[in-house]
Design an enzyme around this catalytic site. Sequence first.
Site, mmCIF file in Angstrom:
data_model
loop_
_atom_site.group_PDB
_atom_site.id
_atom_site.type_symbol
_atom_site.label_atom_id
_atom_site.label_comp_id
_atom_site.label_asym_id
_atom_site.label_seq_id
_atom_site.Cartn_x
_atom_site.Cartn_y
_atom_site.Cartn_z
ATOM 1 N N LYS A 122 30.513 10.122 76.853
ATOM 2 C CA LYS A 122 30.173 10.829 75.609
ATOM 3 C C LYS A 122 30.118 12.348 75.831
ATOM 4 O O LYS A 122 30.260 13.117 74.887
ATOM 5 C CB LYS A 122 28.831 10.319 75.071
ATOM 6 C CG LYS A 122 28.913 8.909 74.457
ATOM 7 C CD LYS A 122 29.517 8.951 73.066
ATOM 8 C CE LYS A 122 29.446 7.611 72.361
ATOM 9 N NZ LYS A 122 29.908 7.660 70.970
ATOM 10 N N GLU B 242 21.641 10.525 74.659
ATOM 11 C CA GLU B 242 21.847 10.150 76.071
ATOM 12 C C GLU B 242 22.483 11.296 76.866
ATOM 13 O O GLU B 242 22.414 11.308 78.092
ATOM 14 C CB GLU B 242 22.729 8.904 76.163
ATOM 15 C CG GLU B 242 22.028 7.612 75.808
ATOM 16 C CD GLU B 242 20.958 7.216 76.813
ATOM 17 O OE1 GLU B 242 21.293 6.984 77.979
ATOM 18 O OE2 GLU B 242 19.777 7.150 76.424
ATOM 19 N N THR C 221 25.308 11.811 71.240
ATOM 20 C CA THR C 221 24.101 11.022 71.503
ATOM 21 C C THR C 221 23.044 11.782 72.312
ATOM 22 O O THR C 221 23.386 12.625 73.160
ATOM 23 C CB THR C 221 24.484 9.743 72.274
ATOM 24 O OG1 THR C 221 23.300 9.165 72.839
ATOM 25 C CG2 THR C 221 25.455 10.003 73.413
ATOM 26 N N TYR D 99 28.216 5.557 80.253
ATOM 27 C CA TYR D 99 28.253 5.761 78.798
ATOM 28 C C TYR D 99 28.025 7.231 78.466
ATOM 29 O O TYR D 99 28.789 7.854 77.726
ATOM 30 C CB TYR D 99 27.177 4.883 78.132
ATOM 31 C CG TYR D 99 26.917 5.240 76.688
ATOM 32 C CD1 TYR D 99 27.763 4.775 75.675
ATOM 33 C CD2 TYR D 99 25.840 6.054 76.313
ATOM 34 C CE1 TYR D 99 27.545 5.119 74.340
ATOM 35 C CE2 TYR D 99 25.620 6.400 74.994
ATOM 36 C CZ TYR D 99 26.469 5.928 74.016
ATOM 37 O OH TYR D 99 26.244 6.272 72.709
HETATM 38 P P1 NDP Z 1 27.634 -0.459 67.460
HETATM 39 O O1 NDP Z 1 27.687 -0.934 68.853
HETATM 40 O O2 NDP Z 1 26.832 -1.203 66.446
HETATM 41 O O3 NDP Z 1 29.128 -0.357 66.880
HETATM 42 C C1 NDP Z 1 30.187 0.085 67.671
HETATM 43 C C2 NDP Z 1 31.468 -0.072 66.894
HETATM 44 O O4 NDP Z 1 32.571 0.338 67.713
HETATM 45 C C3 NDP Z 1 31.779 -1.513 66.464
HETATM 46 O O5 NDP Z 1 32.388 -1.484 65.202
HETATM 47 C C4 NDP Z 1 32.773 -1.950 67.517
HETATM 48 O O6 NDP Z 1 33.613 -3.000 67.097
HETATM 49 C C5 NDP Z 1 33.563 -0.675 67.685
HETATM 50 N N1 NDP Z 1 34.358 -0.635 68.906
HETATM 51 C C6 NDP Z 1 33.955 -0.889 70.172
HETATM 52 N N2 NDP Z 1 34.974 -0.744 71.033
HETATM 53 C C7 NDP Z 1 36.052 -0.404 70.284
HETATM 54 C C8 NDP Z 1 37.404 -0.141 70.583
HETATM 55 N N3 NDP Z 1 37.883 -0.215 71.834
HETATM 56 N N4 NDP Z 1 38.241 0.188 69.572
HETATM 57 C C9 NDP Z 1 37.794 0.240 68.302
HETATM 58 N N5 NDP Z 1 36.526 -0.019 67.944
HETATM 59 C C10 NDP Z 1 35.667 -0.330 68.927
HETATM 60 O O7 NDP Z 1 27.167 1.073 67.505
HETATM 61 P P2 NDP Z 1 26.264 1.900 66.469
HETATM 62 O O8 NDP Z 1 26.744 1.653 65.104
HETATM 63 O O9 NDP Z 1 24.842 1.725 66.830
HETATM 64 O O10 NDP Z 1 26.625 3.400 66.897
HETATM 65 C C11 NDP Z 1 27.725 4.085 66.314
HETATM 66 C C12 NDP Z 1 28.161 5.213 67.229
HETATM 67 O O11 NDP Z 1 27.099 6.132 67.403
HETATM 68 C C13 NDP Z 1 28.564 4.789 68.632
HETATM 69 O O12 NDP Z 1 29.606 5.661 69.030
HETATM 70 C C14 NDP Z 1 27.334 5.041 69.473
HETATM 71 O O13 NDP Z 1 27.699 5.294 70.808
HETATM 72 C C15 NDP Z 1 26.786 6.288 68.792
HETATM 73 N N6 NDP Z 1 25.358 6.467 68.842
HETATM 74 C C16 NDP Z 1 24.522 5.460 68.410
HETATM 75 C C17 NDP Z 1 23.162 5.659 68.372
HETATM 76 C C18 NDP Z 1 22.223 4.587 67.926
HETATM 77 O O14 NDP Z 1 21.020 4.700 68.206
HETATM 78 N N7 NDP Z 1 22.683 3.571 67.196
HETATM 79 C C19 NDP Z 1 22.572 6.951 68.787
HETATM 80 C C20 NDP Z 1 23.555 7.944 69.185
HETATM 81 C C21 NDP Z 1 24.887 7.692 69.199
HETATM 82 P P3 NDP Z 1 33.151 -4.572 67.187
HETATM 83 O O15 NDP Z 1 32.272 -4.790 65.993
HETATM 84 O O16 NDP Z 1 34.450 -5.279 67.147
HETATM 85 O O17 NDP Z 1 32.407 -4.708 68.482
HETATM 86 P P1 GDR Z 2 19.564 3.118 74.645
HETATM 87 O O1 GDR Z 2 19.059 1.862 73.791
HETATM 88 O O2 GDR Z 2 19.908 2.776 76.029
HETATM 89 O O3 GDR Z 2 18.536 4.203 74.425
HETATM 90 O O4 GDR Z 2 20.925 3.466 73.907
HETATM 91 P P2 GDR Z 2 18.486 0.447 74.248
HETATM 92 O O5 GDR Z 2 17.819 -0.099 73.046
HETATM 93 O O6 GDR Z 2 19.515 -0.379 74.918
HETATM 94 O O7 GDR Z 2 17.393 0.856 75.352
HETATM 95 C C1 GDR Z 2 16.283 1.672 75.042
HETATM 96 C C2 GDR Z 2 15.324 1.681 76.211
HETATM 97 O O8 GDR Z 2 14.716 0.388 76.319
HETATM 98 C C3 GDR Z 2 14.733 -0.020 77.667
HETATM 99 N N1 GDR Z 2 14.678 -1.483 77.752
HETATM 100 C C4 GDR Z 2 15.647 -2.335 77.350
HETATM 101 N N2 GDR Z 2 16.849 -2.111 76.770
HETATM 102 C C5 GDR Z 2 17.597 -3.206 76.446
HETATM 103 N N3 GDR Z 2 18.768 -3.024 75.822
HETATM 104 N N4 GDR Z 2 17.188 -4.485 76.733
HETATM 105 C C6 GDR Z 2 16.002 -4.738 77.326
HETATM 106 O O9 GDR Z 2 15.657 -5.883 77.583
HETATM 107 C C7 GDR Z 2 15.181 -3.608 77.645
HETATM 108 N N5 GDR Z 2 13.949 -3.491 78.202
HETATM 109 C C8 GDR Z 2 13.663 -2.202 78.255
HETATM 110 C C9 GDR Z 2 16.006 0.594 78.224
HETATM 111 O O10 GDR Z 2 15.972 0.616 79.647
HETATM 112 C C10 GDR Z 2 15.983 1.961 77.568
HETATM 113 O O11 GDR Z 2 15.185 2.838 78.302
HETATM 114 C C11 GDR Z 2 21.037 3.435 72.485
HETATM 115 C C12 GDR Z 2 22.484 3.090 72.140
HETATM 116 O O12 GDR Z 2 22.567 2.885 70.750
HETATM 117 C C13 GDR Z 2 23.423 4.216 72.537
HETATM 118 O O13 GDR Z 2 24.731 3.934 72.033
HETATM 119 C C14 GDR Z 2 22.914 5.524 71.936
HETATM 120 O O14 GDR Z 2 23.732 6.586 72.331
HETATM 121 C C15 GDR Z 2 21.472 5.780 72.362
HETATM 122 O O15 GDR Z 2 20.669 4.682 71.935
HETATM 123 C C16 GDR Z 2 20.899 7.040 71.731
#
Ligand code: NDP
Ligand code: GDR
Length: 362
Positions: free
Chosen positions: A162, A136, A134, A158
């Site tokens: 990672k 992050e 990520t 988090y």
């Molecule tokens: P989501 O939060 O949508 O999905 C996370 C998944 O992990 C869900 O299927 C969840 O299951 C499962 N999960 C959580 N805890 C466990 C556990 N203990 N054992 C098994 N499965 C588990 O994430 P995204 O699809 O957005 O992201 C996918 C991956 O990419 C994550 O690792 C995230 O950290 C990483 N990532 C995401 C980014 C983004 O912008 N979306 C950017 C960079 C990295 P359940 O449905 O039951 O909750």
């Molecule tokens: P992020 O995504 O922390 O970048 O992680 P998120 O959408 O939660 O936050 C993005 C930015 O928005 C600001 N923010 C808020 N965020 C949330 N969730 N709720 C609010 O009300 C709000 N207001 C402002 C946050 O402070 C932050 O700066 C996501 C996840 O998908 C991670 O798993 C992944 O690794 C990174 O993106 C890349």
Amino acid sequence: MGKKVALITGVTGQDGALLAEMLLKKGYEVHGVKRRSSLFNTNRVDHLYQDPHLADRSFVLHYGDLTDGANLVRILQQCQPDEVYNLAAMSHVAVSFEMPEYTADVNALGALRILEGIRSLGLEKKTRFYQASTSELFGQVREIPQRETTPFYPRSPYAVSKLFAYWITVNYREAYGMYACNGILFNHESPVRGETFVTRKITRALSRIMLGLQDCLYLGNLSALRDWGHARDYVEMQWLMLQQEQPEDYVIATGVQYSVRDFVNAAAKALGLDISWRGQGLDEVGVDGQGRTIVRVDPRYFRPTEVETLLGDAGRARERLGWTPRTSFADMVAEMVRCDLDSAQRDDLVKRSGFSAYDHQE
Ligand code: NDP
Ligand code: GDR
């Protein structure tokens, strides 16, 4: 040659569901790990479901959890995957401050458990491994834009978890010659993005506000800057990374940055809502064309340590894999708004028909 077999952890999440869909279209046999839950948690993959009584299924779900190593080994042994996509995670940055130990167990040790499972089963020359790393990791940024060589400075439990997963992936590659790689993905969104991430929270709330189902959207840091892409474009890269001759780590990003406030403006525009900003800091508000305050700042959404700005340079992916993002920011926001408006309209119909008093605010 038989079908290629892929195992996806986190198959019920945003990326897992989109990746499963894509791999099935490519002719893969897809196995997914889902957690046991008291409610159905498979709505993102229900359209892929196949009757377990079918002899030749190409989509199979296994109960499992990243905190349970023996269970992961059994699943790996059963499906003998050609490719493992480790997408499962406690993926919410703000929640990781509330649950740091669990976050580390799932995100850091979870990745290790899978890698060690592959190795202990003697699959290290057969099975290719993708780790969902990520942006992050860059946290307090040391270079703008961020690329594969930019130093890491994680800013949350988090991100620290990672960081371990990133390095253990590199280590297994170097120590055991495994095909293992990290996709360092910047934020990516879609209509199936989790509802508590800021983009989906905004598109969902503004749609509901427009229909009178909600009064106000409460947000944290409006000035945070992110490089937002479309998840559909990004899962394609996850697959591409495992199809190369040599394993490599890649940054995936659009190279364009917007603030949370910009995202609100774009979503409002897609809905045809007028929004203007007044005040500053905690008193900043978003006001609609009729003078109603529809966005407010709530400090409960601030993070103990914030990542203020992220901007990626996906030059390596562009040059070596020919990858560029296809969906523009405006098109992505418009697609998310369309889907959330559609579901708000259904909620509105149910409410007006008197079937439900469904009226909760996120
Ligand atoms: P989501 O939060 O949508 O999905 C996370 C998944 O992990 C869900 O299927 C969840 O299951 C499962 N999960 C959580 N805890 C466990 C556990 N203990 N054992 C098994 N499965 C588990 O994430 P995204 O699809 O957005 O992201 C996918 C991956 O990419 C994550 O690792 C995230 O950290 C990483 N990532 C995401 C980014 C983004 O912008 N979306 C950017 C960079 C990295 P359940 O449905 O039951 O909750
Ligand atoms: P992020 O995504 O922390 O970048 O992680 P998120 O959408 O939660 O936050 C993005 C930015 O928005 C600001 N923010 C808020 N965020 C949330 N969730 N709720 C609010 O009300 C709000 N207001 C402002 C946050 O402070 C932050 O700066 C996501 C996840 O998908 C991670 O798993 C992944 O690794 C990174 O993106 C890349």
